[in-house]
Design a protein around this motif. Structure first.
Motif, PDB file in Angstrom:
ATOM      1  N   ILE A 125       0.872  -1.171   0.000  1.00 65.90           N
ATOM      2  CA  ILE A 125       0.000   0.000   0.000  1.00 65.90           C
ATOM      3  C   ILE A 125       0.907   1.218   0.000  1.00 65.90           C
ATOM      4  N   GLU A 126       0.835   1.994  -1.073  1.00 62.13           N
ATOM      5  CA  GLU A 126       1.713   3.152  -1.223  1.00 62.13           C
ATOM      6  C   GLU A 126       1.004   4.239  -2.007  1.00 62.13           C
ATOM      7  N   CYS A 127       1.577   5.427  -1.995  1.00 60.31           N
ATOM      8  CA  CYS A 127       1.004   6.538  -2.737  1.00 60.31           C
ATOM      9  C   CYS A 127       2.072   7.111  -3.665  1.00 60.31           C
ATOM     10  N   VAL A 128       1.706   7.291  -4.920  1.00 62.84           N
ATOM     11  CA  VAL A 128       2.599   7.872  -5.919  1.00 62.84           C
ATOM     12  C   VAL A 128       2.146   9.302  -6.159  1.00 62.84           C
ATOM     13  N   MET A 129       3.050  10.248  -5.975  1.00 58.82           N
ATOM     14  CA  MET A 129       2.753  11.659  -6.225  1.00 58.82           C
ATOM     15  C   MET A 129       3.520  12.106  -7.465  1.00 58.82           C
ATOM     16  N   ILE A 130       2.834  12.905  -8.309  1.00 57.94           N
ATOM     17  CA  ILE A 130       3.471  13.393  -9.533  1.00 57.94           C
ATOM     18  C   ILE A 130       2.889  14.749  -9.894  1.00 57.94           C
TER      19      ILE A 130
END
Length: 165
Positions: A139-144
């Motif tokens: 479970i992770e979050c990718v920010m761009i």
């Protein structure tokens, strides 16, 4: 036959080759360590903006929460995906009833670049359960974000937390 100046380099090369071929402490253990669980509550940091330059200008980012079932033979049940703002206030619930995530399946929640409701300290709290011990999901979050030809991207890992009883 003596080779002046070459011996230290040869010894270093031999030691390097032996070191690469030698298993480290984790590989040398007799039983691998797998993270198994029947459920968790996971806190995932979300950076919907970061500050840049000497004037600390906000740089808006899109965020994608990714939940990946890593178990090849068991489903897991997502019971909550809640989005909180910088002050810890619930912004929105992303599921109203439990959602089954099949073996090796993935799902995501996208927060748009223009959505500033979470602020710099936003986070997701994800709760999941399984009927038996399963591989812990990723479970992770990718920010761009991209602005004026510049881009930034990074990932934040979820962290298991203990909830108050």
């Amino acid at each position: 036959m003596k080779i002046p100046g070459k011996l230290p380099a040869i010894l270093i090369a031999i030691v390097f080759c032996l070191t690469i071929g030698t298993p480290g402490p984790a590989a040398a253990s007799s039983s691998p360590e797998y993270r198994l669980s029947k459920g968790q509550t996971v806190y995932v940091p979300v950076y919907s903006n970061v500050f840049t330059g000497p004037r600390k200008l906000p740089y808006q980012l899109a965020a994608t929460l990714s939940i990946r079932n890593t178990d090849p033979s068991a489903s897991l049940r997502l019971t909550a995906i809640d989005y909180f703002d910088t002050g810890g206030k619930l912004v929105r619930r992303h599921i109203e009833k439990p959602f089954i995530l099949g073996p090796l399946a993935s799902t995501y929640i996208h927060i748009g670049e223009k959505d500033t409701t979470g602020g710099f300290g936003a986070n997701f709290v994800v709760r999941w359960q399984a009927d038996r011990l399963v591989n812990v999901p990723i479970i992770e979050c990718v920010m761009i974000g991209t602005t004026s030809g510049q881009g930034i991207s990074f990932v934040s890992q979820g962290q298991e937390i203990k909830e108050s009883p």
